[in-house]
Design a protein around this motif. Structure first.
Motif, PDB file in Angstrom:
ATOM      1  N   ILE A 118       0.836  -1.201   0.000  1.00  0.00           N
ATOM      2  CA  ILE A 118       0.000   0.000   0.000  1.00  0.00           C
ATOM      3  C   ILE A 118       0.868   1.247   0.000  1.00  0.00           C
ATOM      4  O   ILE A 118       0.591   2.229  -0.706  1.00  0.00           O
ATOM      5  N   LEU A 119       1.956   1.231   0.765  1.00  0.00           N
ATOM      6  CA  LEU A 119       2.877   2.373   0.779  1.00  0.00           C
ATOM      7  C   LEU A 119       3.486   2.576  -0.605  1.00  0.00           C
ATOM      8  O   LEU A 119       3.640   3.706  -1.067  1.00  0.00           O
ATOM      9  N   ASN A 120       3.839   1.485  -1.284  1.00  0.00           N
ATOM     10  CA  ASN A 120       4.380   1.595  -2.646  1.00  0.00           C
ATOM     11  C   ASN A 120       3.337   2.190  -3.598  1.00  0.00           C
ATOM     12  O   ASN A 120       3.662   3.040  -4.424  1.00  0.00           O
ATOM     13  N   ILE A 121       2.083   1.748  -3.484  1.00  0.00           N
ATOM     14  CA  ILE A 121       1.015   2.286  -4.320  1.00  0.00           C
ATOM     15  C   ILE A 121       0.857   3.778  -4.060  1.00  0.00           C
ATOM     16  O   ILE A 121       0.670   4.574  -4.975  1.00  0.00           O
ATOM     17  N   PHE A 122       0.975   4.165  -2.784  1.00  0.00           N
ATOM     18  CA  PHE A 122       0.791   5.566  -2.399  1.00  0.00           C
ATOM     19  C   PHE A 122       1.899   6.459  -2.953  1.00  0.00           C
ATOM     20  O   PHE A 122       1.722   7.660  -3.082  1.00  0.00           O
ATOM     21  N   THR A 123       3.068   5.881  -3.266  1.00  0.00           N
ATOM     22  CA  THR A 123       4.176   6.698  -3.781  1.00  0.00           C
ATOM     23  C   THR A 123       4.101   6.898  -5.290  1.00  0.00           C
ATOM     24  O   THR A 123       4.835   7.718  -5.836  1.00  0.00           O
ATOM     25  N   ILE A 124       3.249   6.152  -5.970  1.00  0.00           N
ATOM     26  CA  ILE A 124       3.166   6.268  -7.430  1.00  0.00           C
ATOM     27  C   ILE A 124       2.653   7.655  -7.806  1.00  0.00           C
ATOM     28  O   ILE A 124       1.682   8.139  -7.246  1.00  0.00           O
ATOM     29  N   SER A 125       3.315   8.280  -8.767  1.00  0.00           N
ATOM     30  CA  SER A 125       2.834   9.559  -9.277  1.00  0.00           C
ATOM     31  C   SER A 125       1.432   9.348  -9.857  1.00  0.00           C
ATOM     32  O   SER A 125       1.172   8.317 -10.483  1.00  0.00           O
ATOM     33  N   PRO A 126       0.503  10.312  -9.650  1.00  0.00           N
ATOM     34  CA  PRO A 126      -0.857  10.112 -10.175  1.00  0.00           C
ATOM     35  C   PRO A 126      -0.895   9.775 -11.664  1.00  0.00           C
ATOM     36  O   PRO A 126      -1.723   8.984 -12.093  1.00  0.00           O
ATOM     37  N   LEU A 127       0.030  10.340 -12.442  1.00  0.00           N
ATOM     38  CA  LEU A 127       0.036  10.082 -13.886  1.00  0.00           C
ATOM     39  C   LEU A 127       1.241   9.227 -14.256  1.00  0.00           C
ATOM     40  O   LEU A 127       2.381   9.584 -13.978  1.00  0.00           O
ATOM     41  N   LEU A 128       0.962   8.090 -14.887  1.00  0.00           N
ATOM     42  CA  LEU A 128       2.016   7.193 -15.349  1.00  0.00           C
ATOM     43  C   LEU A 128       1.811   6.969 -16.850  1.00  0.00           C
ATOM     44  O   LEU A 128       0.892   6.277 -17.271  1.00  0.00           O
ATOM     45  N   ASN A 129       2.668   7.599 -17.656  1.00  0.00           N
ATOM     46  CA  ASN A 129       2.605   7.392 -19.106  1.00  0.00           C
ATOM     47  C   ASN A 129       3.214   6.035 -19.448  1.00  0.00           C
ATOM     48  O   ASN A 129       4.237   5.639 -18.872  1.00  0.00           O
ATOM     49  N   LEU A 130       2.598   5.327 -20.368  1.00  0.00           N
ATOM     50  CA  LEU A 130       2.989   3.955 -20.683  1.00  0.00           C
ATOM     51  C   LEU A 130       3.479   3.837 -22.120  1.00  0.00           C
ATOM     52  O   LEU A 130       3.074   4.606 -22.992  1.00  0.00           O
ATOM     53  N   SER A 131       4.324   2.827 -22.340  1.00  0.00           N
ATOM     54  CA  SER A 131       4.618   2.442 -23.718  1.00  0.00           C
ATOM     55  C   SER A 131       3.438   1.631 -24.227  1.00  0.00           C
ATOM     56  O   SER A 131       2.637   1.101 -23.437  1.00  0.00           O
ATOM     57  N   LEU A 132       3.312   1.506 -25.529  1.00  0.00           N
ATOM     58  CA  LEU A 132       2.208   0.735 -26.099  1.00  0.00           C
ATOM     59  C   LEU A 132       2.272  -0.717 -25.638  1.00  0.00           C
ATOM     60  O   LEU A 132       1.250  -1.327 -25.312  1.00  0.00           O
ATOM     61  N   GLU A 133       3.489  -1.253 -25.570  1.00  0.00           N
ATOM     62  CA  GLU A 133       3.664  -2.648 -25.140  1.00  0.00           C
ATOM     63  C   GLU A 133       3.207  -2.842 -23.698  1.00  0.00           C
ATOM     64  O   GLU A 133       2.494  -3.804 -23.380  1.00  0.00           O
ATOM     65  N   ASP A 134       3.614  -1.939 -22.787  1.00  0.00           N
ATOM     66  CA  ASP A 134       3.211  -2.066 -21.383  1.00  0.00           C
ATOM     67  C   ASP A 134       1.706  -1.900 -21.225  1.00  0.00           C
ATOM     68  O   ASP A 134       1.076  -2.585 -20.413  1.00  0.00           O
ATOM     69  N   GLN A 136      -0.547  -2.707 -23.441  1.00  0.00           N
ATOM     70  CA  GLN A 136      -1.170  -3.948 -23.943  1.00  0.00           C
ATOM     71  C   GLN A 136      -1.025  -5.086 -22.939  1.00  0.00           C
ATOM     72  O   GLN A 136      -1.896  -5.956 -22.855  1.00  0.00           O
ATOM     73  N   ASP A 137       0.054  -5.077 -22.139  1.00  0.00           N
ATOM     74  CA  ASP A 137       0.234  -6.106 -21.102  1.00  0.00           C
ATOM     75  C   ASP A 137      -0.821  -5.991 -20.007  1.00  0.00           C
ATOM     76  O   ASP A 137      -1.224  -6.999 -19.411  1.00  0.00           O
ATOM     77  N   LEU A 138      -1.258  -4.755 -19.719  1.00  0.00           N
ATOM     78  CA  LEU A 138      -2.247  -4.542 -18.660  1.00  0.00           C
ATOM     79  C   LEU A 138      -3.659  -4.916 -19.109  1.00  0.00           C
ATOM     80  O   LEU A 138      -4.498  -5.293 -18.288  1.00  0.00           O
ATOM     81  N   HIS A 139      -3.913  -4.801 -20.386  1.00  0.00           N
ATOM     82  CA  HIS A 139      -5.276  -4.943 -20.887  1.00  0.00           C
ATOM     83  C   HIS A 139      -5.921  -6.297 -20.564  1.00  0.00           C
ATOM     84  O   HIS A 139      -7.094  -6.337 -20.143  1.00  0.00           O
ATOM     85  N   PRO A 140      -5.225  -7.432 -20.718  1.00  0.00           N
ATOM     86  CA  PRO A 140      -5.878  -8.720 -20.400  1.00  0.00           C
ATOM     87  C   PRO A 140      -6.310  -8.828 -18.936  1.00  0.00           C
ATOM     88  O   PRO A 140      -7.372  -9.398 -18.652  1.00  0.00           O
ATOM     89  N   LEU A 141      -5.516  -8.264 -18.007  1.00  0.00           N
ATOM     90  CA  LEU A 141      -5.891  -8.306 -16.595  1.00  0.00           C
ATOM     91  C   LEU A 141      -7.171  -7.513 -16.355  1.00  0.00           C
ATOM     92  O   LEU A 141      -8.070  -7.951 -15.628  1.00  0.00           O
ATOM     93  N   LEU A 142      -7.255  -6.348 -16.981  1.00  0.00           N
ATOM     94  CA  LEU A 142      -8.451  -5.510 -16.830  1.00  0.00           C
ATOM     95  C   LEU A 142      -9.667  -6.153 -17.481  1.00  0.00           C
ATOM     96  O   LEU A 142     -10.784  -6.085 -16.937  1.00  0.00           O
ATOM     97  N   ARG A 143      -9.450  -6.781 -18.612  1.00  0.00           N
ATOM     98  CA  ARG A 143     -10.562  -7.443 -19.301  1.00  0.00           C
ATOM     99  C   ARG A 143     -11.105  -8.607 -18.452  1.00  0.00           C
ATOM    100  O   ARG A 143     -12.325  -8.780 -18.339  1.00  0.00           O
TER     101      ARG A 143
END
Length: 287
Positions: A118-134, A136-143
C-alpha cells in the motif's frame, strides 16, 4: 468530513442519457469501460470527494483530471491513480476514449494488500505514461477483472487476485517497487493519517505521537520525501477540502473556516490565497 460521492451518486449527478448499461453488483471493487462512461459525462465535473481509490487505464483518447491542486492531462496510453481522501475534478474528456476505470473501497485495499504494498502504491505519481507494449500487457488483466465483476456471482478470491496482479504490475512499471527507507515510510504514513484526521488535528505533535517519533524527526522525514514541511502538508489537505465546501455548500467563509478548525477567518483566507492563488471569495465566484 464532507459527503463522499459513491458510484451511484456520480452516475446520477454527473452523467446523462441512457445509462442502464452501468448496472453492477455491490462489491467493494468496481470496474467500468471508459466507452461506457466517456460519452455520457457532463463536463466539467466540479470538485468532489470520491469515496474510492481510483485507477484509470486509458488506451485511446485523453481526459483532463484535477487531483487536489494539480491538473493532469492524461493521454493514451497512460494510467491515472488517485488515492482515497483526495478531492477530484474532471475538466474535459474525449468522448471516444477507451480503456477501463477501476474503483476500490479503502477497506478492500487494506484487506488485499500488505502495508508495504500500500505504501508503494501511495508513492506512485498520479500520472504514469505507458509504452504501447506495457499498456497492452495490462489490458488482459483488466478485461478479466471486468468479466468477473460483471458475472451474476463474482468470485471474491478471483477478482481480488486479478486486482492484486494489476496493481503489482503498475507498481513495477512505475519503479515504485523498491524498498522504501524508514524516512519515506514515516512520511507516507503521516500523509495517510493527515487525510483521515486533518479536520480536527493540525498539530504536528498529534501525528508524531501516532507514528511514535519525535516532531523534529517527523519534519525531517516529510521534508526529505515531499520537499515541504509537515505543517504545509496538513494545511494543503485542509485547504483542498475547503475548496469542496466553498463549491458545494452555501456556508459562509467564516463557517467553513471554523468547521475545518481554523481559529481565525483572516488567517484561513491568507493560507487559502497562498495555496490556491486567489481568495476564498474569488474561488467561490469563479467556481
Amino acid at each position: 468530513m464532507e459527503k463522499q460521492v459513491n458510484a451511484d451518486e456520480f452516475v446520477e449527478r454527473f452523467m446523462s442519457g441512457s445509462l442502464s448499461h452501468l448496472k453492477y453488483t455491490q462489491s467493494p471493487v468496481k470496474i467500468f469501460r471508459l466507452s461506457e462512461i466517456a460519452p455520457y459525462i457532463k463536463i466539467p465535473i466540479p470538485p468532489i470527494f470520491l469515496g474510492y481509490n481510483l485507477l484509470v487505464h486509458i488506451t485511446e483518447g485523453y481526459f483532463e483530471h484535477q487531483i487536489g491542486s494539480d491538473v493532469y492531462v492524461v493521454k493514451a496510453p497512460a494510467i491515472l491513480m488517485s488515492n482515497y481522501g483526495n478531492i477530484s475534478a474532471i475538466k474535459s474528456v474525449d468522448k471516444s476514449s477507451k480503456g477501463h476505470c477501476v474503483l476500490v473501497k479503502d477497506g478492500a485495499m487494506t484487506s488485499i494488500f500488505r502495508e508495504q504494498e500500500i505504501l508503494n502504491i501511495f508513492t506512485i505519481s498520479p500520472l504514469l505514461n505507458l509504452s504501447l507494449e506495457d499498456s497492452q500487457d495490462l489490458h488482459p488483466l483488466l478485461r478479466l477483472l471486468y468479466k468477473e465483476l460483471h458475472t451474476s456471482n463474482p468470485y471474491k478470491e478471483l477478482y481480488e487476485s486479478l486486482l492484486k496482479s494489476l496493481l503489482s504490475k503498475i507498481i513495477k512499471l512505475s519503479a515504485s517497487n523498491k524498498m522504501l527507507d524508514r524516512r519515506q515510510e514515516i512520511a507516507i504514513m503521516f500523509k495517510q493519517l493527515v487525510h483521515k484526521n486533518f479536520k480536527k488535528e493540525k498539530n504536528i505533535g498529534f501525528y508524531a505521537d501516532k507514528l511514535a517519533v519525535s516532531t523534529n524527526y517527523l519534519n525531517r522525514c516529510v521534508s526529505s520525501t515531499f520537499k515541504k514541511s509537515s505543517k504545509e502538508v496538513i494545511l494543503e489537505v485542509a485547504i483542498m477540502h475547503s475548496q469542496l465546501l466553498l463549491f458545494e455548500s452555501t456556508k459562509s467563509i467564516a463557517d467553513i473556516c471554523y468547521e475545518l478548525d481554523f481559529s481565525d477567518p483572516s488567517y484561513f483566507s491568507r493560507i487559502f490565497k497562498k495555496i490556491v492563488g486567489m481568495s476564498p471569495t474569488s474561488f467561490r465566484h469563479k467556481s
